[in-house]
Write a protein that holds these residues in place. Structure first.
Motif, PDB file in Angstrom:
ATOM      1  N   ARG A  74       1.563  -0.972   0.047  1.00  0.00           N
ATOM      2  CA  ARG A  74      -0.146  -0.091   0.231  1.00  0.00           C
ATOM      3  C   ARG A  74       0.922   1.564   0.071  1.00  0.00           C
ATOM      4  O   ARG A  74       1.806   1.561   0.726  1.00  0.00           O
ATOM      5  N   ALA A  75       0.262   1.865  -0.969  1.00  0.00           N
ATOM      6  CA  ALA A  75       1.239   3.945  -1.169  1.00  0.00           C
ATOM      7  C   ALA A  75       0.679   3.724   0.426  1.00  0.00           C
ATOM      8  O   ALA A  75      -0.441   3.873   1.663  1.00  0.00           O
ATOM      9  N   LYS A  76       2.709   5.159   0.797  1.00  0.00           N
ATOM     10  CA  LYS A  76       1.386   5.912   2.311  1.00  0.00           C
ATOM     11  C   LYS A  76       2.554   7.544   2.501  1.00  0.00           C
ATOM     12  O   LYS A  76       3.447   7.930   1.417  1.00  0.00           O
ATOM     13  N   THR A  77       1.702   8.013   3.900  1.00  0.00           N
ATOM     14  CA  THR A  77       3.184   8.582   4.117  1.00  0.00           C
ATOM     15  C   THR A  77       3.413   8.766   5.269  1.00  0.00           C
ATOM     16  O   THR A  77       4.479   9.343   5.185  1.00  0.00           O
ATOM     17  N   SER A  78       3.081   7.977   5.950  1.00  0.00           N
ATOM     18  CA  SER A  78       3.673   7.857   7.243  1.00  0.00           C
ATOM     19  C   SER A  78       2.964   5.802   7.017  1.00  0.00           C
ATOM     20  O   SER A  78       2.180   5.239   7.068  1.00  0.00           O
ATOM     21  N   SER A  79       3.620   5.505   8.696  1.00  0.00           N
ATOM     22  CA  SER A  79       3.214   3.944   9.461  1.00  0.00           C
ATOM     23  C   SER A  79       1.773   4.024   9.486  1.00  0.00           C
ATOM     24  O   SER A  79       1.184   2.717   9.633  1.00  0.00           O
ATOM     25  N   GLU A  84      -6.249   3.193   0.762  1.00  0.00           N
ATOM     26  CA  GLU A  84      -7.230   1.906   1.394  1.00  0.00           C
ATOM     27  C   GLU A  84      -7.287   0.717  -0.084  1.00  0.00           C
ATOM     28  O   GLU A  84      -7.866  -0.279   0.239  1.00  0.00           O
ATOM     29  N   THR A  85      -6.688   0.954  -0.770  1.00  0.00           N
ATOM     30  CA  THR A  85      -6.516  -0.147  -2.094  1.00  0.00           C
ATOM     31  C   THR A  85      -4.479  -0.345  -1.588  1.00  0.00           C
ATOM     32  O   THR A  85      -4.210   0.112  -1.395  1.00  0.00           O
ATOM     33  N   ILE A  86      -4.782  -1.854  -2.746  1.00  0.00           N
ATOM     34  CA  ILE A  86      -3.432  -2.296  -2.771  1.00  0.00           C
ATOM     35  C   ILE A  86      -2.332  -1.737  -3.968  1.00  0.00           C
ATOM     36  O   ILE A  86      -3.631  -1.765  -5.234  1.00  0.00           O
ATOM     37  N   ASP A  87      -1.416  -1.114  -3.932  1.00  0.00           N
ATOM     38  CA  ASP A  87      -0.822  -0.198  -5.110  1.00  0.00           C
ATOM     39  C   ASP A  87       0.337  -0.897  -6.054  1.00  0.00           C
ATOM     40  O   ASP A  87       0.704  -0.265  -7.031  1.00  0.00           O
ATOM     41  N   LEU A  88       0.629  -1.902  -5.081  1.00  0.00           N
ATOM     42  CA  LEU A  88       2.230  -2.426  -5.788  1.00  0.00           C
ATOM     43  C   LEU A  88       1.234  -3.902  -5.546  1.00  0.00           C
ATOM     44  O   LEU A  88       1.482  -4.468  -4.537  1.00  0.00           O
ATOM     45  N   GLU A 152      10.413   2.979  -9.772  1.00  0.00           N
ATOM     46  CA  GLU A 152       9.900   3.981  -9.414  1.00  0.00           C
ATOM     47  C   GLU A 152       9.594   5.476 -11.062  1.00  0.00           C
ATOM     48  O   GLU A 152       8.455   5.504 -10.658  1.00  0.00           O
ATOM     49  N   THR A 153       9.914   4.350 -12.369  1.00  0.00           N
ATOM     50  CA  THR A 153       9.388   5.169 -13.345  1.00  0.00           C
ATOM     51  C   THR A 153       8.120   4.050 -13.804  1.00  0.00           C
ATOM     52  O   THR A 153       7.379   5.035 -13.900  1.00  0.00           O
ATOM     53  N   LEU A 154       7.790   2.866 -13.425  1.00  0.00           N
ATOM     54  CA  LEU A 154       6.840   2.147 -13.623  1.00  0.00           C
ATOM     55  C   LEU A 154       5.557   2.642 -13.084  1.00  0.00           C
ATOM     56  O   LEU A 154       4.346   3.415 -13.727  1.00  0.00           O
ATOM     57  N   LEU A 155       6.265   3.864 -11.392  1.00  0.00           N
ATOM     58  CA  LEU A 155       4.789   3.963 -10.848  1.00  0.00           C
ATOM     59  C   LEU A 155       4.298   5.043 -11.366  1.00  0.00           C
ATOM     60  O   LEU A 155       3.443   5.748 -10.822  1.00  0.00           O
ATOM     61  N   SER A 210      -4.738  10.571  -5.987  1.00  0.00           N
ATOM     62  CA  SER A 210      -5.376  11.887  -5.543  1.00  0.00           C
ATOM     63  C   SER A 210      -5.200  12.309  -4.389  1.00  0.00           C
ATOM     64  O   SER A 210      -4.946  12.754  -4.553  1.00  0.00           O
ATOM     65  N   SER A 211      -4.163  11.345  -3.756  1.00  0.00           N
ATOM     66  CA  SER A 211      -4.462  11.725  -2.665  1.00  0.00           C
ATOM     67  C   SER A 211      -2.428  11.916  -2.078  1.00  0.00           C
ATOM     68  O   SER A 211      -1.915  12.328  -1.120  1.00  0.00           O
ATOM     69  N   GLY A 212      -2.315  11.613  -3.481  1.00  0.00           N
ATOM     70  CA  GLY A 212      -0.210  12.164  -3.192  1.00  0.00           C
ATOM     71  C   GLY A 212       0.824  11.264  -2.781  1.00  0.00           C
ATOM     72  O   GLY A 212       1.242  12.041  -2.142  1.00  0.00           O
ATOM     73  N   TYR A 213       0.267  10.423  -2.016  1.00  0.00           N
ATOM     74  CA  TYR A 213       1.588   9.732  -1.116  1.00  0.00           C
ATOM     75  C   TYR A 213       2.383   9.310  -1.996  1.00  0.00           C
ATOM     76  O   TYR A 213       2.690   9.264  -3.027  1.00  0.00           O
ATOM     77  N   PRO A 214       4.277   9.582  -1.048  1.00  0.00           N
ATOM     78  CA  PRO A 214       5.419  10.236  -1.800  1.00  0.00           C
ATOM     79  C   PRO A 214       5.784   8.421  -1.861  1.00  0.00           C
ATOM     80  O   PRO A 214       7.330   8.460  -2.214  1.00  0.00           O
ATOM     81  N   THR A 215       5.297   7.484  -0.669  1.00  0.00           N
ATOM     82  CA  THR A 215       6.210   6.237  -1.195  1.00  0.00           C
ATOM     83  C   THR A 215       5.477   5.181  -1.364  1.00  0.00           C
ATOM     84  O   THR A 215       4.281   5.210  -0.833  1.00  0.00           O
ATOM     85  N   LEU A 216       5.887   4.445  -2.125  1.00  0.00           N
ATOM     86  CA  LEU A 216       5.447   3.050  -2.373  1.00  0.00           C
ATOM     87  C   LEU A 216       6.246   1.974  -2.208  1.00  0.00           C
ATOM     88  O   LEU A 216       6.980   1.246  -3.201  1.00  0.00           O
ATOM     89  N   GLY A 217       6.560   1.478  -1.011  1.00  0.00           N
ATOM     90  CA  GLY A 217       6.858   0.500  -1.092  1.00  0.00           C
ATOM     91  C   GLY A 217       7.990   0.570  -0.820  1.00  0.00           C
ATOM     92  O   GLY A 217       8.151   1.387   0.066  1.00  0.00           O
TER      93      GLY A 217
END
Length: 270
Positions: A74-79, A84-88, A152-155, A210-217
C-alpha cells in the motif's frame, strides 16, 4: 517301297532368353530404384518433421513459470496514513523442475480485478509498443542496470511509444533475487533453472493517485503516482495469467482480505 521322311519340330521353350526379356528386367530394376529413392526421401522428411514436432512439444510441456508468492503493498505517507487499496503487487516467480530457460522479455502478464483488465509487457521490450519498423517500444527512461529506478519509473511515468501511454497499465518490471550463474539482467532477463525473481505489477488506484502518497514500498513516488485503472480494495477477486513465449500459461487467483488493517504489506497468495 518309299520311306516316310516327315519332319517333326520339337518345341522347347524352357530356356527362352532374348532381348525382350532383358529389357523387361532392366525396366523392373529401374522402377524398383525409383520407388526406393522416393521412399527414402519421404521417410527422411517425416523424420525431420517428427523431430521438430517433438522438440516443440517438449518445450510446451517443460517451459513453465511458477508463482510462489504474491504480496500487496500500500502507498503511504507514514506508518499510520496508508492507501485504502493495494497499489503494487510483488510476485515471486521461479521455474518448475526441468523447465527450459524462459525469456522474461517475451512474457505477457494479464491482470484483472473483475472490472478492468491490463495486458502488460516487460518494460525493456522494444517491440511491443513500437511503431512499425522502429525500435522505441520500451518504457521511457528504462535502465539496463538499475531495477529500483525502473520500478519508480513504472509507478510515476508515461511513455511516448506509438502513442502516449501510462507505464502503470502497459508495463511490468522485474528484479532478481537468486541468480547463481549471473545470467539474469535488466537488459537480458533470461531465467534458468534455479533462478528466482520478483515481478512488480502496478495496481495504483485513482484514489491513491489523488491522495498524493510519496512512498510505495521502497520506491520514492513523490513525483506523483500514475493510475493503473485497477482498484484492489478489500474482498477484490484478482486473476493473473503469465503467458511465456513457449510453454503453458501460469495462472494465479486470489481474493483480497476483508480488511488490510494497519499492514503496509499484505500476503495475498497462496
Amino acid at each position: 517301297m518309299k520311306a516316310n521322311n516327315a519332319l517333326h519340330l520339337n518345341k522347347n521353350t524352357r530356356a527362352q532368353v532374348g532381348i525382350g526379356t532383358l529389357i523387361i528386367f532392366i525396366a523392373m530394376v529401374l522402377v524398383a530404384a525409383v520407388a526406393a529413392a522416393v521412399l527414402i526421401q519421404t521417410s527422411g522428411t517425416l523424420q525431420q518433421k517428427a523431430q521438430s514436432t517433438g522438440k516443440q512439444a517438449t518445450q510446451e510441456v517443460s517451459s513453465n513459470l511458477m508463482v510462489k508468492t504474491i504480496e500487496g503493498v500500500r502507498a503511504k505517507t507514514s506508518s499510520t496514513n496508508m492507501s485504502e487499496t493495494i497499489d503494487l503487487l510483488k510476485l515471486k516467480v521461479g521455474l518448475n523442475v526441468g523447465s527450459s530457460p524462459v525469456d522474461v522479455n517475451q512474457v505477457v502478464i494479464s491482470i484483472t480485478d473483475g472490472t478492468t483488465a491490463n495486458n502488460l509487457v516487460y518494460a525493456g521490450n522494444t517491440k511491443s509498443y513500437a511503431s512499425a519498423g522502429q525500435d522505441n517500444g520500451d518504457m521511457d527512461s528504462f535502465s539496463s542496470s538499475d531495477a529500483s529506478s525502473n520500478l519508480e519509473t513504472l509507478l510515476t511515468g508515461n511513455t511516448s511509444a506509438s502513442s502516449s501511454i501510462n507505464n502503470a497499465d502497459h508495463y511490468y518490471t522485474v528484479e532478481k533475487i537468486r541468480d547463481e550463474d549471473a545470467s539474469f539482467s535488466q537488459s537480458n532477463p533470461v531465467m534458468n533453472t534455479g533462478d528466482l525473481i520478483t515481478v512488480y505489477i502496478a495496481t495504483t488506484s485513482d484514489t491513491a493517485v489523488s491522495s498524493g502518497y510519496p512512498t510505495l514500498g521502497s520506491a520514492d513516488v513523490s513525483a506523483g503516482l500514475i493510475t493503473s485503472g485497477l482498484n484492489l480494495v478489500p474482498r477484490t477477486t484478482v486473476n493473473i495469467v503469465l503467458t511465456p513465449e513457449s510453454g503453458a500459461a501460469t495462472t494465479a487467483d486470489f481474493v483480497a482480505p476483508s480488511s488490510y488493517g494497519v499492514k503496509e504489506t499484505v500476503q495475498l497468495y497462496p
